[in-house]
Structure formats: C-alpha cells, structure tokens
Scaffold this motif. Structure first.
Motif, PDB file in Angstrom:
ATOM      1  N   GLN A 215       0.834  -1.204   0.000  1.00  0.00           N
ATOM      2  CA  GLN A 215       0.000   0.000   0.000  1.00  0.00           C
ATOM      3  C   GLN A 215       0.872   1.259   0.000  1.00  0.00           C
ATOM      4  OE1 GLN A 215      -2.539  -0.197   3.429  1.00  0.00           O
ATOM      5  NE2 GLN A 215      -3.378  -2.198   2.889  1.00  0.00           N
ATOM      6  N   ALA A 216       1.858   1.282   0.887  1.00  0.00           N
ATOM      7  CA  ALA A 216       2.731   2.454   0.977  1.00  0.00           C
ATOM      8  C   ALA A 216       3.538   2.644  -0.296  1.00  0.00           C
ATOM      9  CB  ALA A 216       3.660   2.309   2.184  1.00  0.00           C
ATOM     10  N   ALA A 217       4.007   1.552  -0.881  1.00  0.00           N
ATOM     11  CA  ALA A 217       4.826   1.633  -2.087  1.00  0.00           C
ATOM     12  C   ALA A 217       4.020   2.167  -3.262  1.00  0.00           C
ATOM     13  CB  ALA A 217       5.401   0.259  -2.412  1.00  0.00           C
ATOM     14  N   GLU A 218       2.811   1.667  -3.432  1.00  0.00           N
ATOM     15  CA  GLU A 218       1.998   2.131  -4.567  1.00  0.00           C
ATOM     16  C   GLU A 218       1.694   3.619  -4.453  1.00  0.00           C
ATOM     17  OE1 GLU A 218      -2.346   2.282  -6.448  1.00  0.00           O
ATOM     18  OE2 GLU A 218      -1.751   2.557  -4.354  1.00  0.00           O
ATOM     19  N   ASP A 253       1.844   0.448 -18.568  1.00  0.00           N
ATOM     20  CA  ASP A 253       2.613   0.686 -19.794  1.00  0.00           C
ATOM     21  C   ASP A 253       3.946  -0.055 -19.806  1.00  0.00           C
ATOM     22  OD1 ASP A 253       4.316   2.106 -18.106  1.00  0.00           O
ATOM     23  OD2 ASP A 253       3.778   4.083 -18.894  1.00  0.00           O
ATOM     24  N   GLY A 254       4.225  -0.838 -18.757  1.00  0.00           N
ATOM     25  CA  GLY A 254       5.432  -1.643 -18.728  1.00  0.00           C
ATOM     26  C   GLY A 254       6.529  -1.124 -17.816  1.00  0.00           C
ATOM     27  N   ARG A 255       6.434   0.083 -17.338  1.00  0.00           N
ATOM     28  CA  ARG A 255       7.437   0.601 -16.411  1.00  0.00           C
ATOM     29  C   ARG A 255       7.336  -0.103 -15.054  1.00  0.00           C
ATOM     30  NH1 ARG A 255       6.337   6.769 -16.065  1.00  0.00           N
ATOM     31  NH2 ARG A 255       4.219   6.061 -16.585  1.00  0.00           N
ATOM     32  N   HIS A 256       8.474  -0.152 -14.346  1.00  0.00           N
ATOM     33  CA  HIS A 256       8.530  -0.770 -13.028  1.00  0.00           C
ATOM     34  C   HIS A 256       9.334   0.108 -12.082  1.00  0.00           C
ATOM     35  CE1 HIS A 256       7.281  -4.277 -15.333  1.00  0.00           C
ATOM     36  NE2 HIS A 256       7.087  -4.948 -14.214  1.00  0.00           N
ATOM     37  N   TRP A 257       8.992   0.039 -10.790  1.00  0.00           N
ATOM     38  CA  TRP A 257       9.719   0.749  -9.751  1.00  0.00           C
ATOM     39  C   TRP A 257      10.036  -0.211  -8.613  1.00  0.00           C
ATOM     40  CZ3 TRP A 257       5.843   2.705 -12.610  1.00  0.00           C
ATOM     41  CH2 TRP A 257       6.058   3.939 -13.250  1.00  0.00           C
ATOM     42  N   ARG A 258      11.197  -0.029  -8.001  1.00  0.00           N
ATOM     43  CA  ARG A 258      11.554  -0.744  -6.785  1.00  0.00           C
ATOM     44  C   ARG A 258      11.437   0.245  -5.633  1.00  0.00           C
ATOM     45  NH1 ARG A 258      14.967  -4.762  -6.886  1.00  0.00           N
ATOM     46  NH2 ARG A 258      13.594  -5.428  -8.566  1.00  0.00           N
ATOM     47  N   VAL A 259      10.618  -0.096  -4.649  1.00  0.00           N
ATOM     48  CA  VAL A 259      10.356   0.795  -3.523  1.00  0.00           C
ATOM     49  C   VAL A 259      10.802   0.101  -2.241  1.00  0.00           C
ATOM     50  CG1 VAL A 259       8.620   2.160  -2.304  1.00  0.00           C
ATOM     51  CG2 VAL A 259       8.355   1.728  -4.763  1.00  0.00           C
ATOM     52  N   VAL A 287       8.544   5.097   3.539  1.00  0.00           N
ATOM     53  CA  VAL A 287       9.149   4.844   2.240  1.00  0.00           C
ATOM     54  C   VAL A 287      10.557   5.416   2.253  1.00  0.00           C
ATOM     55  CG1 VAL A 287       9.041   5.345  -0.227  1.00  0.00           C
ATOM     56  CG2 VAL A 287       6.957   4.775   1.035  1.00  0.00           C
ATOM     57  N   VAL A 288      11.534   4.537   2.108  1.00  0.00           N
ATOM     58  CA  VAL A 288      12.941   4.916   2.187  1.00  0.00           C
ATOM     59  C   VAL A 288      13.483   5.337   0.823  1.00  0.00           C
ATOM     60  CG1 VAL A 288      15.250   4.089   2.786  1.00  0.00           C
ATOM     61  CG2 VAL A 288      13.271   3.384   4.155  1.00  0.00           C
ATOM     62  N   ALA A 289      13.062   4.653  -0.253  1.00  0.00           N
ATOM     63  CA  ALA A 289      13.582   4.947  -1.588  1.00  0.00           C
ATOM     64  C   ALA A 289      12.582   4.504  -2.639  1.00  0.00           C
ATOM     65  CB  ALA A 289      14.927   4.242  -1.806  1.00  0.00           C
ATOM     66  N   VAL A 290      12.543   5.242  -3.741  1.00  0.00           N
ATOM     67  CA  VAL A 290      11.736   4.894  -4.915  1.00  0.00           C
ATOM     68  C   VAL A 290      12.661   4.984  -6.124  1.00  0.00           C
ATOM     69  CG1 VAL A 290       9.744   5.472  -6.356  1.00  0.00           C
ATOM     70  CG2 VAL A 290       9.639   5.848  -3.877  1.00  0.00           C
ATOM     71  N   ARG A 291      12.848   3.873  -6.832  1.00  0.00           N
ATOM     72  CA  ARG A 291      13.778   3.847  -7.965  1.00  0.00           C
ATOM     73  C   ARG A 291      13.119   3.179  -9.157  1.00  0.00           C
ATOM     74  NH1 ARG A 291      17.763   0.098  -9.651  1.00  0.00           N
ATOM     75  NH2 ARG A 291      17.358  -1.177  -7.801  1.00  0.00           N
ATOM     76  N   GLU A 292      13.116   3.860 -10.291  1.00  0.00           N
ATOM     77  CA  GLU A 292      12.566   3.258 -11.508  1.00  0.00           C
ATOM     78  C   GLU A 292      13.558   2.258 -12.058  1.00  0.00           C
ATOM     79  OE1 GLU A 292      10.498   4.408 -15.803  1.00  0.00           O
ATOM     80  OE2 GLU A 292      11.142   6.007 -14.421  1.00  0.00           O
ATOM     81  N   LEU A 293      13.062   1.105 -12.458  1.00  0.00           N
ATOM     82  CA  LEU A 293      13.902   0.025 -12.974  1.00  0.00           C
ATOM     83  C   LEU A 293      13.979   0.109 -14.494  1.00  0.00           C
ATOM     84  CD1 LEU A 293      12.564  -2.945 -10.815  1.00  0.00           C
ATOM     85  CD2 LEU A 293      14.511  -1.449 -10.334  1.00  0.00           C
TER      86      LEU A 293
END
Length: 299
Positions: A215-218, A253-259, A287-293
C-alpha cells in the motif's frame, strides 16, 4: 497514513440494522451462530466480512429487516468488480465459495444470492462502530449523516475498518482505497474521482488489495510520478520481512519501480484508539527509496 488500510482482496458486506457490538458479526442482531460460521468460512481466503447500515438514527427495533442489501467487491487491479443482491435470509451467504471470491471469482455470489453487477454509484463506507472505538461513532456518524443529507448516493455506515486514530475513516469501492481523517468535501472529491477512474491521494491510507508495505509503495509511486488512474499501477512482488521490504510496482505501460519500505514508529507515544489504556508509538510504513527500474523493451 499511507500503508495503514485494512487488507482484503474482496469485501463482503451485509446489511444489519440496529446496534453493533465490538465484534459486530457475533454481537449484533445477526444470529451469532451465523456470524461465527461466516468468520470461519472467510478465514484465510482474502475475504473480509463487514456489516453495513444506512446512515441516521439507529433506534433498536429488535426485529431484523425483512430484506437486506448484500454487496461483494473485488479490488485487485485488472479484475475490479462490485456485485449486488438482496436477501431475506442471510444464512444464504454460507453457500458462497469464499476461496473463489477471494481470488476474484463472483460466480458463487451470483448463484447463491441471485446477484448481479452493481450498476449504481461508487460505495462510500464510513466506519461508525462506536462499540469498537468511540471515535468512529463521534466522528464517523456525523460524516455519514452529512453525506447522506447532502444527497451523496452510495453512502453506508460500516463496522470496523481499523486505524481508529485516523477517524473518520472511509472505504471507497470498487477500487478499495481507504481514507482517513475524512471530511465531507474530501469524500465527495474522492467519489467524483472514482467515477472518472482516478485516485485522490489526499488522506489516502492505501488500497486494501495489498499488504501494508505494498500500500505504501503504490502511493509513493503515485506521488513520484503524478499517476492518478486507478488501474494504472499494480504491486507485483514484495520481498523481505519486517521491519524492511522491497516492493516492485508495475505500470500498465510496462514501467517498473523498486520501492524500499521500512516499518517505523510514530512519536510521541499515543493511544492506538480511543479506548486504548496503554500509550505507545503506533507503527507506520516509511518509504525509504523509490527507484525506476530499467526493463528490457520499455522506454
């Protein structure tokens, strides 16, 4: 508030007028034997059962309503639906395939209750279970009454949603986002957004389809990207264990994030609910970090 919503892939809502006790399925005018049987049937299936009633005064008539409204709602992206039915016999709910409902299969609901798709307005379910926590009655009931009096359709009072310290708290279906410290204007904005397929982030505690790290990541990805379409994001993987997780959030659309999400504690110490006798630091999802993969074939 992010990452504090109740978790349920599917909600099953049964109308039950009159007073509710702290454990409403077994301490209301619903037959407690039936209530216990429903709790047992839903255990570990992803289905959460709640009682609902229409806003207003709740004089105790001592008699059950002759016809009750029933809803089932699945909240997982890609398979969101709300089914509706009425019944004169709530024991018919024991004929449901709860495991299938939790997976998003509504056929047993349609068969057992002669239900069908809910074609009306979004549902706004305001927690008013004062016997569970008096904040929900003191703050939730006036909110539900104000919304109903101003002509907002789809408003119901509902039993325990969790997170009493965020009262008044509201579950909005079909997508299953939960809101805290809600005001009438905010709820109206949220419902307007639902009709347009959008998520309002102000006061949002998370989508019930996912566990709390998800929930927090989204919500963090939504804030980072400005994405407000309700069905655009999905939580596809959560690894790790308390107090730290890595959550993968995927876009349509195919993008991904690592949270990276860590369990923290809110200070100063406070009561988890109005009725709590012990003060402590309530848990929160940080949330410590949000990074697009970088995903092959995307971008």
């Amino acid at each position: 508030m992010p990452g504090t919503a109740a978790t349920a892939s599917t909600w099953l809502l049964l109308e039950q007028a009159g007073p509710w006790g702290a454990m409403a399925l077994t301490s209301s005018h619903l037959d407690p034997v039936l209530g216990r049987a429903l709790e047992a049937a839903a255990q570990d299936t992803g289905v959460r059962i709640a009682l609902i009633r229409r806003p207003g005064r709740h004089a105790d008539p001592g008699m059950p309503p002759p016809v009750r409204q029933v809803y089932a709602a699945h909240t997982t992206p890609g398979n969101v639906w709300v089914r509706a039915a009425t019944t004169t016999d709530p024991a018919r709910l024991l004929g449901l395939d709860f495991a299938a409902l939790g997976r998003g299969d509504h056929r047993s609901f349609d068969t057992a209750l002669r239900g069908g798709p809910h074609t009306g307005d979004p549902l706004a379910l305001v927690c008013t279970n004062g016997k569970r926590d008096r904040c929900c009655a003191l703050l939730g009931r006036p909110l539900a009454a104000e919304l109903a009096a101003s002509g907002v359709p789809g408003v119901w009072e509902v039993t325990h949603l969790g997170g009493h310290r965020f009262s008044p708290t509201v579950l909005v279906l079909p997508h299953g986002y939960v809101y805290g410290r809600a005001e009438a204007g905010t709820v109206k904005e949220v419902l307007h957004g639902v009709r347009e397929g959008r998520v309002v982030l102000d006061g949002c505690r998370g989508r019930s389809a996912w566990e709390r790290p998800g929930q927090a990541a989204e919500l963090a990805v939504r804030r980072a990207t400005g994405e407000d379409r309700a069905e655009a994001l999905d939580v596809v993987l959560t690894t790790g264990e308390a107090p730290r997780w890595e959550v993968t959030v995927a876009h349509a659309d195919g993008r991904h994030w690592r949270v990276v999400v860590a369990r923290g504690a809110s200070e100063p110490p406070r009561a988890e609910s109005c009725g709590a006798s012990v003060l402590g630091p309530p848990a929160r999802m940080d949330v410590v970090a949000v990074r697009e993969l970088v995903v092959a074939g995307v971008g």
